[in-house]
Design a protein around this motif. Structure first.
Motif, PDB file in Angstrom:
ATOM      1  N   ALA A 187       0.832  -1.206   0.000  1.00 46.15           N
ATOM      2  CA  ALA A 187       0.000   0.000   0.000  1.00 46.15           C
ATOM      3  C   ALA A 187       0.871   1.263   0.000  1.00 46.15           C
ATOM      4  CB  ALA A 187      -0.922   0.002   1.206  1.00 46.15           C
ATOM      5  N   ARG A 188       2.010   1.179   0.671  1.00 50.92           N
ATOM      6  CA  ARG A 188       2.919   2.336   0.749  1.00 50.92           C
ATOM      7  C   ARG A 188       3.384   2.775  -0.636  1.00 50.92           C
ATOM      8  NH1 ARG A 188       3.823   5.737   5.008  1.00 50.92           N
ATOM      9  NH2 ARG A 188       5.836   6.768   4.883  1.00 50.92           N
ATOM     10  N   ILE A 189       3.686   1.769  -1.479  1.00 49.95           N
ATOM     11  CA  ILE A 189       4.251   2.094  -2.798  1.00 49.95           C
ATOM     12  C   ILE A 189       3.208   1.972  -3.914  1.00 49.95           C
ATOM     13  CG2 ILE A 189       6.600   1.470  -2.097  1.00 49.95           C
ATOM     14  CD1 ILE A 189       6.224  -1.197  -3.620  1.00 49.95           C
ATOM     15  N   GLY A 190       1.966   1.782  -3.535  1.00 48.90           N
ATOM     16  CA  GLY A 190       0.892   1.767  -4.534  1.00 48.90           C
ATOM     17  C   GLY A 190       0.747   0.465  -5.292  1.00 48.90           C
ATOM     18  N   ALA A 191       1.437  -0.599  -4.821  1.00 47.86           N
ATOM     19  CA  ALA A 191       1.254  -1.906  -5.458  1.00 47.86           C
ATOM     20  C   ALA A 191      -0.051  -2.515  -4.951  1.00 47.86           C
ATOM     21  CB  ALA A 191       2.424  -2.816  -5.121  1.00 47.86           C
ATOM     22  N   ILE A 192      -0.653  -3.376  -5.752  1.00 50.68           N
ATOM     23  CA  ILE A 192      -1.944  -3.977  -5.406  1.00 50.68           C
ATOM     24  C   ILE A 192      -1.674  -5.358  -4.815  1.00 50.68           C
ATOM     25  CG2 ILE A 192      -4.159  -4.759  -6.336  1.00 50.68           C
ATOM     26  CD1 ILE A 192      -3.600  -2.855  -8.762  1.00 50.68           C
ATOM     27  N   HIS A 193      -2.006  -5.556  -3.537  1.00 53.52           N
ATOM     28  CA  HIS A 193      -1.748  -6.893  -3.002  1.00 53.52           C
ATOM     29  C   HIS A 193      -2.936  -7.809  -3.202  1.00 53.52           C
ATOM     30  CE1 HIS A 193      -4.012  -6.178   0.729  1.00 53.52           C
ATOM     31  NE2 HIS A 193      -3.303  -5.093   0.960  1.00 53.52           N
ATOM     32  N   SER A 194      -2.605  -9.098  -3.319  1.00 49.14           N
ATOM     33  CA  SER A 194      -3.639 -10.114  -3.407  1.00 49.14           C
ATOM     34  C   SER A 194      -3.206 -11.221  -2.455  1.00 49.14           C
ATOM     35  CB  SER A 194      -3.725 -10.640  -4.844  1.00 49.14           C
ATOM     36  OG  SER A 194      -4.533 -11.794  -4.893  1.00 49.14           O
ATOM     37  N   VAL A 195      -3.838 -11.279  -1.300  1.00 48.31           N
ATOM     38  CA  VAL A 195      -3.460 -12.286  -0.318  1.00 48.31           C
ATOM     39  C   VAL A 195      -4.212 -13.576  -0.648  1.00 48.31           C
ATOM     40  CG1 VAL A 195      -3.294 -12.877   2.135  1.00 48.31           C
ATOM     41  CG2 VAL A 195      -3.216 -10.469   1.435  1.00 48.31           C
ATOM     42  N   VAL A 196      -3.458 -14.662  -0.727  1.00 45.98           N
ATOM     43  CA  VAL A 196      -4.085 -15.964  -0.966  1.00 45.98           C
ATOM     44  C   VAL A 196      -3.975 -16.759   0.334  1.00 45.98           C
ATOM     45  CG1 VAL A 196      -3.998 -18.091  -2.329  1.00 45.98           C
ATOM     46  CG2 VAL A 196      -3.494 -15.889  -3.418  1.00 45.98           C
ATOM     47  N   PHE A 197      -5.093 -17.219   0.840  1.00 44.19           N
ATOM     48  CA  PHE A 197      -5.139 -17.958   2.096  1.00 44.19           C
ATOM     49  C   PHE A 197      -4.157 -19.134   2.059  1.00 44.19           C
ATOM     50  CE2 PHE A 197      -7.415 -21.520   4.408  1.00 44.19           C
ATOM     51  CZ  PHE A 197      -7.049 -21.102   5.682  1.00 44.19           C
ATOM     52  N   GLY A 198      -3.385 -19.296   3.132  1.00 44.33           N
ATOM     53  CA  GLY A 198      -2.351 -20.326   3.203  1.00 44.33           C
ATOM     54  C   GLY A 198      -2.874 -21.751   3.128  1.00 44.33           C
ATOM     55  N   GLY A 199      -4.174 -21.942   3.227  1.00 45.26           N
ATOM     56  CA  GLY A 199      -4.739 -23.288   3.119  1.00 45.26           C
ATOM     57  C   GLY A 199      -5.063 -23.677   1.685  1.00 45.26           C
ATOM     58  N   PHE A 200      -4.898 -22.737   0.748  1.00 44.95           N
ATOM     59  CA  PHE A 200      -5.155 -23.078  -0.650  1.00 44.95           C
ATOM     60  C   PHE A 200      -3.991 -23.873  -1.223  1.00 44.95           C
ATOM     61  CE2 PHE A 200      -8.351 -19.537  -0.799  1.00 44.95           C
ATOM     62  CZ  PHE A 200      -9.414 -20.317  -1.221  1.00 44.95           C
ATOM     63  N   SER A 201      -4.318 -24.739  -2.164  1.00 43.61           N
ATOM     64  CA  SER A 201      -3.314 -25.603  -2.783  1.00 43.61           C
ATOM     65  C   SER A 201      -2.505 -24.844  -3.826  1.00 43.61           C
ATOM     66  CB  SER A 201      -4.017 -26.764  -3.470  1.00 43.61           C
ATOM     67  OG  SER A 201      -4.729 -26.281  -4.602  1.00 43.61           O
ATOM     68  N   ALA A 202      -1.467 -25.505  -4.331  1.00 42.47           N
ATOM     69  CA  ALA A 202      -0.615 -24.918  -5.370  1.00 42.47           C
ATOM     70  C   ALA A 202      -1.427 -24.560  -6.616  1.00 42.47           C
ATOM     71  CB  ALA A 202       0.507 -25.890  -5.732  1.00 42.47           C
ATOM     72  N   GLU A 203      -2.366 -25.442  -6.985  1.00 42.93           N
ATOM     73  CA  GLU A 203      -3.196 -25.172  -8.164  1.00 42.93           C
ATOM     74  C   GLU A 203      -4.011 -23.893  -7.978  1.00 42.93           C
ATOM     75  OE1 GLU A 203      -3.752 -26.761 -11.081  1.00 42.93           O
ATOM     76  OE2 GLU A 203      -2.217 -28.275 -10.698  1.00 42.93           O
ATOM     77  N   ALA A 204      -4.642 -23.798  -6.811  1.00 47.09           N
ATOM     78  CA  ALA A 204      -5.490 -22.636  -6.527  1.00 47.09           C
ATOM     79  C   ALA A 204      -4.634 -21.366  -6.470  1.00 47.09           C
ATOM     80  CB  ALA A 204      -6.234 -22.830  -5.213  1.00 47.09           C
ATOM     81  N   LEU A 205      -3.454 -21.494  -5.890  1.00 45.84           N
ATOM     82  CA  LEU A 205      -2.532 -20.357  -5.819  1.00 45.84           C
ATOM     83  C   LEU A 205      -2.119 -19.935  -7.226  1.00 45.84           C
ATOM     84  CD1 LEU A 205      -0.614 -18.415  -4.281  1.00 45.84           C
ATOM     85  CD2 LEU A 205       0.990 -20.332  -4.025  1.00 45.84           C
ATOM     86  N   ARG A 206      -1.789 -20.928  -8.053  1.00 50.13           N
ATOM     87  CA  ARG A 206      -1.366 -20.638  -9.430  1.00 50.13           C
ATOM     88  C   ARG A 206      -2.468 -19.889 -10.192  1.00 50.13           C
ATOM     89  NH1 ARG A 206      -0.368 -25.770 -12.334  1.00 50.13           N
ATOM     90  NH2 ARG A 206       1.595 -25.774 -11.206  1.00 50.13           N
ATOM     91  N   ASP A 207      -3.715 -20.371 -10.086  1.00 48.95           N
ATOM     92  CA  ASP A 207      -4.843 -19.695 -10.760  1.00 48.95           C
ATOM     93  C   ASP A 207      -4.890 -18.216 -10.393  1.00 48.95           C
ATOM     94  OD1 ASP A 207      -5.692 -22.049 -11.820  1.00 48.95           O
ATOM     95  OD2 ASP A 207      -7.331 -22.367 -10.369  1.00 48.95           O
ATOM     96  N   ARG A 208      -4.705 -17.941  -9.109  1.00 53.73           N
ATOM     97  CA  ARG A 208      -4.821 -16.563  -8.629  1.00 53.73           C
ATOM     98  C   ARG A 208      -3.621 -15.721  -9.057  1.00 53.73           C
ATOM     99  NH1 ARG A 208      -7.806 -19.988  -6.102  1.00 53.73           N
ATOM    100  NH2 ARG A 208      -9.672 -19.397  -4.908  1.00 53.73           N
ATOM    101  N   ILE A 209      -2.435 -16.339  -9.079  1.00 54.60           N
ATOM    102  CA  ILE A 209      -1.239 -15.631  -9.561  1.00 54.60           C
ATOM    103  C   ILE A 209      -1.428 -15.269 -11.031  1.00 54.60           C
ATOM    104  CG2 ILE A 209       1.225 -15.886 -10.125  1.00 54.60           C
ATOM    105  CD1 ILE A 209       1.443 -17.764  -7.652  1.00 54.60           C
ATOM    106  N   GLN A 210      -1.937 -16.244 -11.791  1.00 51.27           N
ATOM    107  CA  GLN A 210      -2.110 -16.021 -13.228  1.00 51.27           C
ATOM    108  C   GLN A 210      -3.157 -14.963 -13.501  1.00 51.27           C
ATOM    109  OE1 GLN A 210      -2.985 -20.049 -14.430  1.00 51.27           O
ATOM    110  NE2 GLN A 210      -0.871 -20.427 -15.101  1.00 51.27           N
ATOM    111  N   ASP A 211      -4.268 -15.055 -12.799  1.00 51.58           N
ATOM    112  CA  ASP A 211      -5.351 -14.101 -13.068  1.00 51.58           C
ATOM    113  C   ASP A 211      -4.900 -12.671 -12.786  1.00 51.58           C
ATOM    114  OD1 ASP A 211      -8.357 -13.975 -13.733  1.00 51.58           O
ATOM    115  OD2 ASP A 211      -8.165 -12.677 -11.979  1.00 51.58           O
TER     116      ASP A 211
END
Ligand code: WT7
Length: 654
Positions: A151-175
């Motif tokens: 937030a300090r530098i104006g980047a947009i964060h997207s927190v992915v819950f630590g219980g999500f799997s690698a596949e779910a994490l990948r989908d969100r990284i890609q999107d």
């Protein structure tokens, strides 16, 4: 018959920000008479603007509403810098580790840590305003630093819950096309280390060309793989970073963060929030609903991977200059007294948790709270799912000792902050009822055509005026944003925000949430799309068709019940249903995460479909509950399938 009411504690009410229902009504009337004037007042009073806005609300491109147009600010100045003069040595964050280790992070230390991390991201990794950064983090202070550094530098964060799997994490990284991932080697849970970095490694194995760097916080110092040129140790790099960092000047409407959530299709939605409107309401609700005072210690047990963690562990409490507790562990470890021990030792004044946690703690130790001194508690909050009256009563009587206000807060990822909730010093509450909309929030329970439902009838829970902290769009999919939220209910010719929840209003105007009316289920307060789970299950090679429904569960609220139709060639040869159940849950864990595992998986000969091929979920829900089928099944393509499914469920012992 009117339900019993519980009135606010008189001593508490005297000192509360909103002291009685007259004051509530005055605020609400003000908002109704002069909507923009109401919000203008609070935006001016609460926010430290770098430059003032020139328009309060722009509705010209509805439903893409804009608030405080032209205003400039930086959310971290609101959360940190402005507190330095007045409370630099006050605890901003009290961290308690799983194993009982503690850290006190003062506002001054928070300022330095956030700035150092912001400098690291900006100067070492080249992160710029508007870049997306995915956080896959445990509940440690560095997770909050990382959000605020973005937030300090104006980047947009997207927190992915630590219980999500690698596949779910990948989908969100890609999107989100994230440039940087911030993670940790792992952390501790129930006394033992667990790992996160290997999940990131797996996610990045294919199809994530946008990712340039991975920043790894070393929390448990377990062995991880380091990929040269990609992975960097936060612990090593942070020391040399300067502790001041010029905040990026942000527009009110620039995106602050994305948070993915489930809808009724297979693909999660990247809910996009703004800067000014979001932080304004985060702070105001913190003050109104929790009534946090200068010396209070506030604890919300959520995970930062969910909106509750964003608004009510990080942004809201810090904007309000409060002390927020962050807990790495689980409230049941090492025993059912852990949470109460923390309340006693840290003298917690406001405690905010989910009905599932309340039910678990109740079940594990009905009298456990009585062993601790919980006299510091003033406000008890609940969120995430409807709470049942027995859990509510226990929370009120045993945890709160009959003297605390219970705030049953209804809201969503999309609303950014509380929408419907009691005010602790004002609202007479009815158990398990979210009561009234907060001042400024125009919530109504409507029919599809926009007419209000009669008292006692169920209708659709809508918000009929835009509000500052509302979702701005779905990342990369404005059409879906319109369709998902402004497509179902039209009031006086104008599409209004429909939440996806059903609700009932009683004769006195009290609103009770009845739960989702779309294909979304709520397991332990975790929101899950049935379509998402179904598309995961379909990846199992033996599955031809699948339908997933929610079934009421005494602890989790709802549990996942899956009906499976096998492919013809395997249907006969497969005697081993136990194996299949295990395999299907493995597929779910791989595709989504353990949180989406099914409690019941039943192989059936077919699904109940209409002649046009639509699966009748109502029938499947009724069967899962063990209810008699009262509805007309003659419209089904094959009405005899109902009995066959019931038989299969009976045989499976589900
Ligand atoms: C859904 C939103 C809001 C933070 C946590 C969940 C359900 C939320 C309540 C409540 C009954 C509730 C709704 C809502 N919900 N609070 N007090 N009483 N139901 O956020 O994952 O976006 O889920 O949670 O069904 O639509 P979320």
């Amino acid at each position: 018959m009117l339900q019993e009411k519980y009135y606010p504690n008189k001593e508490f009410a005297k000192q509360a920000r909103i002291k009685n229902m007259c004051e509530y009504q005055e605020l609400m009337d003000w908002a109704k008479e002069d909507y923009e004037g109401f919000w203008d007042h609070w935006a001016k009073e609460k926010i430290d603007w770098i430059e003032p806005y020139d328009k309060i609300l722009d509705e010209s491109d509805a439903p893409f509403y804009k608030w405080f147009v032209g205003g400039k600010l930086n959310v971290t100045q609101q959360c940190i810098d402005r507190h330095i003069d007045v409370r630099k040595n006050k605890a901003a964050i009290i961290f308690e580790g799983d194993r009982g280790d503690r850290q006190i992070i003062t506002y001054l230390r928070l300022y330095r840590e956030v700035n150092r991390m912001a400098n690291l991201l900006r100067n070492e990794f080249g992160v710029k305003k508007g870049d997306r950064v995915v956080l896959y983090m445990p509940m440690i202070p560095e997770a909050a630093y990382a959000m605020l550094a973005c937030a300090r530098i104006g980047a947009i964060h997207s927190v992915v819950f630590g219980g999500f799997s690698a596949e779910a994490l990948r989908d969100r990284i890609q999107d989100a096309e994230a440039k940087v991932i911030i993670t940790a080697d792992g952390a501790y849970r129930k006394g033992a280390p667990y790992m996160l970095k290997p999940v990131v490694d797996l996610a990045l194995e294919e199809g994530c060309p946008s990712v340039e760097k991975v920043l790894v916080v070393q929390r448990n110092f377990e062995d991880v793989i380091w990929i040269g040129g990609r992975d960097y140790s936060y612990n090593e790099m942070i020391e040399s970073q300067p502790d001041t960092c010029e905040p990026e000047v942000m527009d009110s409407e620039d995106p602050l963060f994305l948070l993915y959530t489930s809808g009724s299709t297979g693909k999660p939605k990247g809910v996009q929030h703004s800067q000014a409107g979001y932080i304004l309401w985060a702070q105001m609700t913190m003050e109104w609903v929790f009534d946090v005072k200068e010396n209070d210690t506030y604890w919300c047990t959520a995970d930062i991977g969910w909106i509750t963690g964003h608004t009510y562990i990080v942004y809201g409490p810090l904007a309000a200059g409060a002390t927020t507790v962050m807990f790495e562990g689980v409230p049941t470890y090492p025993d059912a007294g852990r949470a109460w021990k923390m309340v006693q030792e840290l003298r917690i004044n406001q405690f905010y948790t989910a009905p599932t946690a309340i039910r678990v703690l109740h079940k594990m130790g009905e009298h456990e709270p009585e062993k601790y001194d919980l006299s510091s508690l003033k406000v008890l909050g609940t969120v995430g799912e409807p709470i049942d009256p027995p859990a509510w009563k226990w929370y009120y009587d045993v945890v709160g000792g009959g003297k605390c206000a219970i705030v049953d807060t209804w809201w969503q990822t999309e609303t950014g902050g509380h929408m419907i909730s009691p005010l602790p010093g004002a609202t007479p509450v009815k158990p398990a009822c979210a009561t009234f909309p907060l001042p400024g929030i125009m919530a109504e329970v409507l029919e599809r055509d926009g007419t209000p439902v009669a008292p006692g009838e169920q209708g659709l829970l809508c918000i009929t005026r835009p509000w500052p902290s509302m979702i701005r769009t779905i990342w990369g999919d404005p059409e879906r944003f319109k369709k998902s939220y402004f497509g179902d209910v039209v009031k006086e010719g104008q599409p209004v925000y429909f939440s996806g929840d059903g609700a009932v209003v009683d004769e006195e105007g009290y609103i009770t949430i009845t739960g989702r009316v779309d294909d979304v289920i709520n397991v332990s307060g975790h929101r899950m799309g049935t379509a998402e789970i179904e598309s995961a299950i379909k990846k199992h090679p033996h599955v031809a068709e699948v339908a997933v429904v929610g079934r009421p569960d005494p602890i989790k609220g709802e549990s996942i019940f899956a009906y499976i139709v096998l492919k013809d060639d395997v249907a006969d040869s497969l005697g081993e249903e136990v194996e299949l159940t295990k395999e299907i849950n493995e597929v779910i864990a791989r595709e989504i995460g353990n949180i989406a595992k099914a409690d019941a998986i039943v192989v059936v000969p077919g699904l109940p479909k209409t002649r046009s091929g639509k699966v009748m979920r109502r029938i499947l829900r009724a069967i899962a509950k063990g209810e008699e089928i009262k509805q007309d099944i003659s419209t089904l393509e094959d009405p005899s399938i109902v009995e066959k499914i019931q038989e299969a469920v009976r045989c499976a012992g589900c």
